[in-house]
Design an enzyme around this catalytic site. Structure first.
Site, PDB file in Angstrom:
ATOM      1  N   PHE B 123       6.723  -5.328  -8.861  1.00 15.99           N
ATOM      2  CA  PHE B 123       6.207  -6.267  -8.654  1.00 15.99           C
ATOM      3  C   PHE B 123       4.524  -6.283  -9.260  1.00 15.99           C
ATOM      4  O   PHE B 123       3.878  -5.348  -8.629  1.00 15.99           O
ATOM      5  CB  PHE B 123       6.155  -6.757  -7.205  1.00 15.99           C
ATOM      6  CG  PHE B 123       5.509  -8.143  -6.871  1.00 15.99           C
ATOM      7  CD1 PHE B 123       6.196  -9.410  -7.048  1.00 15.99           C
ATOM      8  CD2 PHE B 123       4.139  -8.338  -6.221  1.00 15.99           C
ATOM      9  CE1 PHE B 123       5.728 -10.584  -6.610  1.00 15.99           C
ATOM     10  CE2 PHE B 123       3.515  -9.581  -5.981  1.00 15.99           C
ATOM     11  CZ  PHE B 123       4.353 -10.496  -6.039  1.00 15.99           C
ATOM     12  N   THR B 126      -1.448  -6.715  -8.900  1.00 14.54           N
ATOM     13  CA  THR B 126      -3.076  -6.123  -8.461  1.00 14.54           C
ATOM     14  C   THR B 126      -3.644  -5.444  -9.546  1.00 14.54           C
ATOM     15  O   THR B 126      -3.084  -4.966 -10.653  1.00 14.54           O
ATOM     16  CB  THR B 126      -2.805  -5.143  -7.447  1.00 14.54           C
ATOM     17  OG1 THR B 126      -2.376  -5.617  -6.277  1.00 14.54           O
ATOM     18  CG2 THR B 126      -4.056  -4.536  -6.975  1.00 14.54           C
ATOM     19  N   ALA B 130      -9.227  -7.187  -8.474  1.00 11.74           N
ATOM     20  CA  ALA B 130      -8.322  -8.407  -7.810  1.00 11.74           C
ATOM     21  C   ALA B 130      -7.217  -7.848  -7.032  1.00 11.74           C
ATOM     22  O   ALA B 130      -6.190  -7.404  -7.224  1.00 11.74           O
ATOM     23  CB  ALA B 130      -7.580  -9.219  -8.982  1.00 11.74           C
ATOM     24  N   GLY B 131      -7.533  -7.461  -5.670  1.00 10.11           N
ATOM     25  CA  GLY B 131      -6.612  -6.950  -4.622  1.00 10.11           C
ATOM     26  C   GLY B 131      -6.355  -8.034  -3.686  1.00 10.11           C
ATOM     27  O   GLY B 131      -5.336  -8.722  -4.185  1.00 10.11           O
ATOM     28  N   GLN B 337       0.125  12.088  19.449  1.00  8.09           N
ATOM     29  CA  GLN B 337      -0.626  12.407  20.638  1.00  8.09           C
ATOM     30  C   GLN B 337       0.351  13.276  21.721  1.00  8.09           C
ATOM     31  O   GLN B 337       0.168  14.266  22.106  1.00  8.09           O
ATOM     32  CB  GLN B 337      -1.264  11.194  21.271  1.00  8.09           C
ATOM     33  CG  GLN B 337      -2.292  11.711  22.410  1.00  8.09           C
ATOM     34  CD  GLN B 337      -3.427  12.335  21.757  1.00  8.09           C
ATOM     35  OE1 GLN B 337      -3.763  12.512  20.460  1.00  8.09           O
ATOM     36  NE2 GLN B 337      -4.350  13.045  22.360  1.00  8.09           N
ATOM     37  N   GLU B 364       0.837  -5.163  -0.194  1.00  8.38           N
ATOM     38  CA  GLU B 364       1.500  -6.481   0.135  1.00  8.38           C
ATOM     39  C   GLU B 364       0.725  -7.429   1.012  1.00  8.38           C
ATOM     40  O   GLU B 364       1.111  -8.276   1.800  1.00  8.38           O
ATOM     41  CB  GLU B 364       3.058  -6.495   0.550  1.00  8.38           C
ATOM     42  CG  GLU B 364       3.938  -5.817  -0.358  1.00  8.38           C
ATOM     43  CD  GLU B 364       5.528  -6.061  -0.215  1.00  8.38           C
ATOM     44  OE1 GLU B 364       5.647  -7.011   0.342  1.00  8.38           O
ATOM     45  OE2 GLU B 364       6.171  -4.843  -0.564  1.00  8.38           O
ATOM     46  N   THR B 366      -3.275  -7.016   3.020  1.00  5.70           N
ATOM     47  CA  THR B 366      -3.870  -6.388   4.212  1.00  5.70           C
ATOM     48  C   THR B 366      -3.747  -7.147   5.339  1.00  5.70           C
ATOM     49  O   THR B 366      -3.294  -8.337   5.290  1.00  5.70           O
ATOM     50  CB  THR B 366      -5.432  -6.124   3.826  1.00  5.70           C
ATOM     51  OG1 THR B 366      -6.012  -7.298   4.047  1.00  5.70           O
ATOM     52  CG2 THR B 366      -5.725  -5.331   2.533  1.00  5.70           C
TER      53      THR B 366
END
Lengths: 387, 388
Positions: B123, B126, B130-131, B337, B364, B366
């Site tokens: 696909f 980006t 252009a993010g 942890q 895909e 944020t």
């Protein structure tokens, strides 16, 4: 009340920053990739007096006060947490412990070469079965004539790969449990002593952590540090101080993450302007800045307590707990600000995210710090808390 | 109401789990260390039909819908997030764009081999500038005779270096912007003018390749326009809507693995004379992990059901992605942890899972983009239009 650094401290701060900007920052990426601290870095640090930072002048030290020492670690960590950790382990866990508990002979034999960077120090407490639980140590030290014979295995000994002088904790009286622990100065070339497996860590890759093998390792009796059975006291004191120094590293790290995130947010344009104009990004920046300032004063205040000779165990634990959580959150939020770029190794924030995760585990996990803090508070109410 | 899975899904899950355990798990650490794509795993997945799970059988899929696809992603991510990322980019968005936007001929020609796993998809959206702002793409497609000529550079393409069939978004009319000015294309890697550029050096999911793709006077026949001319932005956003859900599902699997490992370690690891499973700090971490995982499970499968029953799901899918990626973040953090220093060592998978996890909050869309999607869906009926 006086929250200002004095003139000398401000001068040191400028000097540290210049050194770090010129000598350490350009190497940080390489240190991570190559998983090693170039020898020149430690030599340079020694020339500046940073490897004898806490030692008096009679041992070639720079005799920094604790606040100035924290400023040093803070500045180092702004560029490279691995370098800061390496120098911190050498200074506060190794050299300072010899200074605090050593005999005059031990001090004059070991401290000057450590201050000059000719010998690097390591601290070997942890064992496979004894992490948070110091009392579970299994390494034994048996008196034989003028020697102690050490047998056992240590893990995660910081600076293990390069150190010449190891502070090793072992049981001289297994019956006495944690009161039977003693501390020894062990030189690298002692027969029966072997530096083994190096841990492949997620981050802090310039700091080496090794397994140490003690196989009928004969250490002269004069290398006993403090008296027999004083090991726990010595380790506790060293760890108290190291929590403070680690919190200074957290502070510097969090500042560096914030700076990187702010810089990226100002330069990165999306939706017709810098992303710094978006409220979600501003919230990340504001929260991180607020947390950084809170940690700053926890660190400086605790250092100030040390310089005044007051007790600071609880405060060091608080500074370490909050500092390490803040540093990790700062790296996390500022990585998010970077978006996809933050996941790529060409941006320093990627390294910080891996580096800072260690800080919540080393020198006592966050859980141990909470225990120390709660124990201290509840003791004042007459309630004794055992882990 | 019925919250049970039909029998065929149980059987499918068992098959996927076996594949994950036998094929994906043994390579997970190696592909991370060596930075290599596990082509052998992809080939085996293809043979089992796992590269086209959600698509109908007439298009080469196995017709298991989004529920089946979520089961796949959940089980694969438990053992190897790199492999999950490869399948996600291939099925969940690469092939999905053709399924959602393609003509019958395009589906026969491209979707069928993709769904069968004979070809790998990607696909391609980006760009450097252009993010999150996907509409800001600069890659141009200009009509020339019976072709379009593509020029531009795309970044951060998962499978980009080895994909055969690329779903690409390009600007066809700069004066129109996102609505009307952007068109999607199906581009074969073999078309002249398709070049693979630099490969990214990532923190995690290092077994999946993230590469730059450069189009240099790349001629694409006009019948390879994907969906309506000028509607490429919408096709791509609809594709991402569905793709998002499966990241929630993958996160669910990863989080479950963290919980399971934490429980086992807490039982084994002795400190202060007792297993750390006796400590309240550990109990609360485990309790929080288990609670969030159950909430995520319900969210993911209900959303998959919305998709499979043709109900609106855009808001819920965004919730799956933001919540899922943040749940797995908290779970892997707690797992590390609980494991202490061991969790920080590259000798143990928790260290890799910690690095692998962090991309789920970024790729895909944020977490911030998901929140914008959710908020805009909530405010739209209130008459408030939200822009980023």
């Amino acid at each position: 009340m006086d929250f200002a650094l004095n003139e000398e401290q401000r001068m040191f701060q400028r000097m540290f920053r210049d050194f770090v900007t010129n000598e350490i920052a350009p190497l940080a990426e390489e240190i991570d990739q190559e998983e090693t601290l170039p020898l020149e870095v430690l030599q340079e640090a020694a020339m500046q007096g940073f490897l004898g930072a806490l030692l008096p002048e009679e041992f070639e030290g720079a005799a920094l006060d604790t606040i100035s020492y924290c400023l040093l670690l803070e500045e180092l960590a702004r560029a490279c947490a691995s370098t800061a950790m390496t120098i911190s382990v050498h200074n506060d866990l190794a050299a300072k412990t010899i200074l605090d508990s050593g005999t005059d002979d031990q001090k004059s034999k070991y401290l000057p070469p450590m201050a000059l960077g000719e010998k690097i120090g390591s601290f070997a407490l942890t064992e496979p079965a004894a992490g948070s639980d110091i009392a579970a140590l299994e390494t034994r030290a048996r008196r034989e004539g003028q020697d102690y014979v050490l047998n056992g295995c240590k893990t995660w000994a910081s600076n293990g790969e390069t150190a010449d002088i190891f502070l090793v904790f072992a049981l001289t009286d297994p019956e006495a449990g944690e009161n039977g622990i003693s501390a020894f100065i062990v030189e690298r070339d002692t027969p029966g002593f072997k530096v083994g497996y190096r841990e492949p860590t997620m981050g802090l890759r310039g700091l080496t952590c090794n397994t140490l093998y003690l196989d009928d390792c004969r250490v002269p009796a004069e290398n006993l540090l403090g008296g027999e059975g004083e090991g726990l006291k010595i380790a506790t004191k060293a760890l108290d101080f190291s929590r403070l120094s680690l919190s200074a590293i957290c502070l510097g790290g969090a500042e560096a993450a914030l700076e990187a995130g702010v810089q990226f947010a100002v330069e990165r344009e999306q939706f017709g302007g810098p992303i710094a104009l978006k409220q979600a990004i501003q919230n990340f920046i504001a929260d991180t800045a607020a947390e950084v300032e809170a940690v700053r004063y926890l660190v400086y205040h605790t250092a100030w307590l040390v310089d005044r000779g007051e007790s600071y165990t609880k405060e060091a634990s608080i500074a370490k707990l909050i500092g390490s959580e803040v540093a990790m959150q700062a790296a996390n939020k500022m990585l998010q600000v970077h978006g996809g770029y933050g996941y790529m190794k060409e941006y320093a924030i990627e390294r910080m995210y891996r580096d800072f995760r260690a800080l919540r585990i080393m020198q006592g996990t966050s859980e141990m710090q909470r225990f120390v803090i709660a124990r201290d508070i509840l003791k004042e109410k007459g309630l004794l808390v055992d882990w | 109401m019925d919250f049970t899975f039909p029998k065929e899904y149980h059987l499918f899950r068992r098959m996927v789990r076996e594949f994950a355990e036998n094929e994906a798990r043994p390579l997970a650490s190696e592909i991370d260390r060596e930075d290599r794509v596990p082509f052998e795993t992809i080939e085996k997945a293809a043979k089992l039909g796992l590269m086209g799970v959600p698509f109908p059988q007439k298009y080469g899929g196995i017709g298991a819908g989004e529920i089946g696809y979520c089961i796949l992603m959940e089980e694969i991510d438990k053992v190897c997030p790199s492999t999950a990322a490869i399948i996600g980019a291939h099925t969940g968005i690469g092939a999905m764009a053709i399924y959602l936007g393609g003509t019958e001929e395009q589906k026969q020609k491209y979707l069928v081999p993709l769904a069968r796993g004979e070809k790998v998809g990607a696909f391609v959206l980006t760009e450097a500038d252009a993010g999150s702002d996907a509409a800001a793409i600069k890659t141009r497609a200009v009509r020339d005779g019976d072709d379009y000529v593509l020029n531009g550079t795309k970044t951060f393409n998962t499978n980009g270096g080895h994909a055969d069939i690329l779903s690409v978004m390009a600007v066809t009319d700069p004066s129109l912007g996102a609505r009307g000015g952007i068109t999607a294309f199906i581009v074969e890697k073999e078309f002249p003018g398709v070049h693979v550029g630099r490969k990214e050096n990532k923190m995690g999911i290092r077994g999946s390749q993230t590469a730059e793709i450069i189009f240099e006077d790349c001629r694409v026949p006009k019948e390879n326009v994907l969906g309506q001319f000028g509607a490429g932005f919408i096709t791509f956003m609809q594709t991402l809507d569905v793709g998002r859900l499966s990241i929630g599902a993958a996160s669910l699997g990863g989080a479950d693995a963290c919980l399971e490992a934490s429980i086992q370690w807490a039982k084994t690891r002795q400190q202060f004379g007792v297993p750390i499973a006796q400590k309240q700090s550990v109990h609360f971490m485990i309790a929080d992990m288990a609670t969030e995982i159950e909430a995520l499970r319900s969210l993911v499968y209900r959303t998959a059901w919305l998709v499979d029953t043709d109900q609106p799901f855009s808001k819920e899918a965004a919730m799956c992605k933001v919540y899922g990626s943040e749940v797995i973040h908290r779970c892997i953090d707690s797992a590390l942890q609980i494991h202490g220093a061991l969790g920080y060592s590259r000798d143990f998978w928790v260290e890799r899972a910690f690095r692998d996890q962090r991309i789920t909050e970024i790729f895909e869309g944020t977490s911030e983009v998901q929140r914008i999607v959710i908020a805009s869906q909530i405010f739209r009926p209130e008459g408030v239009r939200i822009s980023a």
